[in-house]
Design a protein around this motif. Structure first.
Motif, PDB file in Angstrom:
ATOM      1  N   MET A   1     -26.282 -16.301 -20.071  1.00  0.00           N
ATOM      2  CA  MET A   1     -25.593 -17.042 -21.128  1.00  0.00           C
ATOM      3  C   MET A   1     -26.096 -16.608 -22.489  1.00  0.00           C
ATOM      4  N   LEU A   2     -25.239 -16.829 -23.508  1.00  0.00           N
ATOM      5  CA  LEU A   2     -25.658 -16.499 -24.858  1.00  0.00           C
ATOM      6  C   LEU A   2     -26.569 -17.569 -25.434  1.00  0.00           C
ATOM      7  N   LEU A   3     -26.496 -18.759 -24.867  1.00  0.00           N
ATOM      8  CA  LEU A   3     -27.396 -19.829 -25.289  1.00  0.00           C
ATOM      9  C   LEU A   3     -28.186 -20.288 -24.082  1.00  0.00           C
ATOM     10  N   ASP A   4     -29.348 -20.848 -24.335  1.00  0.00           N
ATOM     11  CA  ASP A   4     -30.086 -21.465 -23.251  1.00  0.00           C
ATOM     12  C   ASP A   4     -29.278 -22.634 -22.708  1.00  0.00           C
ATOM     13  N   SER A   5     -29.550 -22.988 -21.449  1.00  0.00           N
ATOM     14  CA  SER A   5     -28.846 -24.117 -20.864  1.00  0.00           C
ATOM     15  C   SER A   5     -29.083 -25.368 -21.706  1.00  0.00           C
ATOM     16  N   VAL A   6     -28.061 -26.191 -21.827  1.00  0.00           N
ATOM     17  CA  VAL A   6     -28.178 -27.396 -22.634  1.00  0.00           C
ATOM     18  C   VAL A   6     -27.920 -28.607 -21.762  1.00  0.00           C
ATOM     19  N   LYS A   7     -28.624 -29.701 -22.053  1.00  0.00           N
ATOM     20  CA  LYS A   7     -28.378 -30.960 -21.379  1.00  0.00           C
ATOM     21  C   LYS A   7     -27.267 -31.677 -22.124  1.00  0.00           C
ATOM     22  N   THR A   8     -26.290 -32.168 -21.384  1.00  0.00           N
ATOM     23  CA  THR A   8     -25.100 -32.690 -22.031  1.00  0.00           C
ATOM     24  C   THR A   8     -24.902 -34.177 -21.804  1.00  0.00           C
ATOM     25  N   ASP A   9     -25.963 -34.895 -21.446  1.00  0.00           N
ATOM     26  CA  ASP A   9     -25.816 -36.339 -21.330  1.00  0.00           C
ATOM     27  C   ASP A   9     -25.340 -36.913 -22.654  1.00  0.00           C
ATOM     28  N   HIS A  10     -25.963 -36.452 -23.720  1.00  0.00           N
ATOM     29  CA  HIS A  10     -25.491 -36.801 -25.057  1.00  0.00           C
ATOM     30  C   HIS A  10     -26.144 -35.864 -26.070  1.00  0.00           C
ATOM     31  N   ILE A  11     -25.331 -35.082 -26.723  1.00  0.00           N
ATOM     32  CA  ILE A  11     -25.796 -34.221 -27.800  1.00  0.00           C
ATOM     33  C   ILE A  11     -25.148 -34.721 -29.074  1.00  0.00           C
ATOM     34  N   HIS A  12     -25.955 -35.183 -30.004  1.00  0.00           N
ATOM     35  CA  HIS A  12     -25.390 -35.615 -31.278  1.00  0.00           C
ATOM     36  C   HIS A  12     -24.962 -34.387 -32.060  1.00  0.00           C
ATOM     37  N   CYS A  13     -23.858 -34.521 -32.786  1.00  0.00           N
ATOM     38  CA  CYS A  13     -23.302 -33.378 -33.526  1.00  0.00           C
ATOM     39  C   CYS A  13     -24.341 -32.740 -34.449  1.00  0.00           C
ATOM     40  N   GLU A  14     -25.207 -33.539 -35.034  1.00  0.00           N
ATOM     41  CA  GLU A  14     -26.189 -33.016 -35.969  1.00  0.00           C
ATOM     42  C   GLU A  14     -27.160 -32.040 -35.294  1.00  0.00           C
ATOM     43  N   SER A  15     -27.427 -32.239 -33.994  1.00  0.00           N
ATOM     44  CA  SER A  15     -28.392 -31.387 -33.305  1.00  0.00           C
ATOM     45  C   SER A  15     -27.736 -30.404 -32.337  1.00  0.00           C
ATOM     46  N   CYS A  16     -26.435 -30.271 -32.407  1.00  0.00           N
ATOM     47  CA  CYS A  16     -25.706 -29.386 -31.496  1.00  0.00           C
ATOM     48  C   CYS A  16     -26.094 -27.929 -31.747  1.00  0.00           C
ATOM     49  N   PRO A  17     -26.348 -27.143 -30.694  1.00  0.00           N
ATOM     50  CA  PRO A  17     -26.779 -25.753 -30.884  1.00  0.00           C
ATOM     51  C   PRO A  17     -25.721 -24.838 -31.480  1.00  0.00           C
ATOM     52  N   ILE A  18     -24.443 -25.246 -31.471  1.00  0.00           N
ATOM     53  CA  ILE A  18     -23.395 -24.414 -32.088  1.00  0.00           C
ATOM     54  C   ILE A  18     -22.872 -25.036 -33.381  1.00  0.00           C
ATOM     55  N   ARG A  19     -23.571 -26.042 -33.876  1.00  0.00           N
ATOM     56  CA  ARG A  19     -23.098 -26.813 -35.032  1.00  0.00           C
ATOM     57  C   ARG A  19     -22.729 -25.942 -36.222  1.00  0.00           C
ATOM     58  N   HIS A  20     -23.521 -24.905 -36.507  1.00  0.00           N
ATOM     59  CA  HIS A  20     -23.308 -24.096 -37.702  1.00  0.00           C
ATOM     60  C   HIS A  20     -22.123 -23.155 -37.585  1.00  0.00           C
ATOM     61  N   ARG A  21     -21.542 -23.006 -36.365  1.00  0.00           N
ATOM     62  CA  ARG A  21     -20.417 -22.101 -36.181  1.00  0.00           C
ATOM     63  C   ARG A  21     -19.161 -22.796 -35.667  1.00  0.00           C
ATOM     64  N   ALA A  22     -19.289 -24.027 -35.207  1.00  0.00           N
ATOM     65  CA  ALA A  22     -18.190 -24.696 -34.517  1.00  0.00           C
ATOM     66  C   ALA A  22     -17.167 -25.244 -35.506  1.00  0.00           C
ATOM     67  N   VAL A  23     -16.127 -25.869 -34.966  1.00  0.00           N
ATOM     68  CA  VAL A  23     -15.050 -26.397 -35.796  1.00  0.00           C
ATOM     69  C   VAL A  23     -15.554 -27.507 -36.723  1.00  0.00           C
ATOM     70  N   CYS A  24     -16.679 -28.114 -36.378  1.00  0.00           N
ATOM     71  CA  CYS A  24     -17.240 -29.196 -37.196  1.00  0.00           C
ATOM     72  C   CYS A  24     -18.277 -28.699 -38.198  1.00  0.00           C
ATOM     73  N   ALA A  25     -18.383 -27.409 -38.409  1.00  0.00           N
ATOM     74  CA  ALA A  25     -19.464 -26.836 -39.213  1.00  0.00           C
ATOM     75  C   ALA A  25     -19.501 -27.377 -40.641  1.00  0.00           C
ATOM     76  N   ARG A  26     -18.357 -27.711 -41.213  1.00  0.00           N
ATOM     77  CA  ARG A  26     -18.309 -28.162 -42.607  1.00  0.00           C
ATOM     78  C   ARG A  26     -18.271 -29.679 -42.750  1.00  0.00           C
ATOM     79  N   CYS A  27     -18.324 -30.396 -41.647  1.00  0.00           N
ATOM     80  CA  CYS A  27     -18.155 -31.845 -41.696  1.00  0.00           C
ATOM     81  C   CYS A  27     -19.363 -32.545 -42.311  1.00  0.00           C
ATOM     82  N   GLU A  28     -19.077 -33.620 -43.025  1.00  0.00           N
ATOM     83  CA  GLU A  28     -20.114 -34.481 -43.558  1.00  0.00           C
ATOM     84  C   GLU A  28     -20.552 -35.473 -42.480  1.00  0.00           C
TER      85      GLU A  28
END
Length: 248
Positions: A1-28
Motif C-alpha cells: 500500500m501507499l499508506l500504512d494500514s489505518v484503523k477506521t473505527d473513527h478517524i477525525h477529518c483533522e487527523s486523516c492521513p490523506i487530509r492535505h490531498r483529499a476533497v476536504c483539503a480546503r475545508c475549515e
C-alpha cells in the motif's frame, strides 16, 4: 500500500492521513464537522468489486489506503483497465446516479465514504468542497491526457519508468517527503496488473524492470520494495522532460 494500514473505527477529518490531498483539503473546522456527520468507512479485500459499472451509487468518497483500478468491459467481454485510484483519489460523480466504470480493489483498501445526497447539498453551500473537487477533476483530466501519451507513444521501458514515476511522486506527496534525495516506496501493483494496465505482456514487464534494476535506475528488494536513487534519471528514462515535481 501507499499508506500504512489505518484503523477506521473513527478517524477525525483533522487527523486523516490523506487530509492535505483529499476533497476536504480546503475545508475549515466547521465544514469538517459537517462532513463528519455524513461520512462512514468501508473496507474492501484485494480483488473485491467496489462498484459495478451501471450500478446506482448512493455514496461518493476518497481512497484512504490501498489502490483500486477503473475498468470498462466491452460488448464482446473484453475488459480494459482505464485508470488507477490511489490514496486521496475521489470515487463517484456528484449529480450522476450510476457508475461509469467497474472499480475493483487491487490491494486491501479503505474508503472514506460520504452519503451522496448530503454531499451534493454541501457542494452547493460549501465553496471549499466544490473548488477542491473542480481542481481534482482538472488534475484527473491532465493525468488522463498524460496516460494517453504513455500508452500510445512510449516504448515498453518508458512505460514502466512512467508508471514507477507516477507512483513514486504520489507516494512522496502523500507522505510530504521532499523530492530531493532517494524515494522509497512499496509498489502496490503486481507485475500482472502492471502488464494489464500498460498493455504489455508479463514477460516484457519483468524484463524491463530487471533492466532498470541492472542499469541502476531503480533498486529493488524482493518484488515490491522500490528505491529510486535519482528521480531525474527515472524521468529521463520515462521520456519526461518535466521537472519531476510532485503532483498537486
Amino acid at each position: 500500500m501507499l499508506l500504512d494500514s489505518v484503523k477506521t473505527d473513527h478517524i477525525h477529518c483533522e487527523s486523516c492521513p490523506i487530509r492535505h490531498r483529499a476533497v476536504c483539503a480546503r475545508c475549515e473546522a466547521d465544514e469538517l464537522e459537517l462532513l463528519e456527520e455524513i461520512k462512514y468507512y468501508r473496507s474492501f479485500e484485494a480483488g473485491q468489486h467496489i462498484i459495478w459499472s451501471g450500478d446506482r451509487m448512493d455514496f461518493v468518497g476518497s481512497v484512504v489506503s490501498g489502490i483500486a483500478t477503473l475498468s470498462q468491459t466491452m460488448e464482446d467481454g473484453r475488459t480494459q483497465m482505464v485508470g488507477l485510484l490511489l490514496p486521496s483519489d475521489f470515487v463517484g460523480r456528484p449529480g450522476r446516479s450510476g457508475a461509469a466504470y467497474d472499480v475493483v480493489a487491487t490491494t486491501d483498501l479503505v474508503m472514506c465514504c460520504f452519503r451522496k445526497k448530503p454531499f451534493e447539498k454541501m457542494m452547493e453551500t460549501t465553496p471549499h468542497i466544490a473548488q477542491r473537487l473542480l481542481q481534482m477533476t482538472l488534475d484527473e483530466l491532465d493525468a488522463a491526457r498524460e496516460w494517453m501519451l504513455v500508452l500510445g507513444r512510449k516504448t515498453a521501458r518508458e512505460k514502466i519508468a512512467s508508471l514507477l514515476a507516477i507512483i513514486a511522486r504520489r507516494d512522496a506527496s502523500l507522505h510530504l517527503n521532499a523530492k530531493n534525495g532517494p524515494l522509497v516506496f512499496d509498489l502496490p501493483l503486481t507485475r500482472e496488473a502492471m502488464a494489464d494496465y500498460l498493455g504489455l505482456t508479463l514477460e516484457t514487464v519483468s524484463r524491463q524492470i530487471s533492466a532498470l534494476k541492472r542499469d541502476g535506475v531503480i533498486v529493488l528488494e524482493g518484488k515490491r520494495h522500490v528505491t529510486i536513487p535519482d528521480m531525474e534519471r527515472l524521468l529521463e528514462e520515462a521520456g519526461d522532460d518535466s521537472d519531476g515535481g510532485m503532483l498537486d
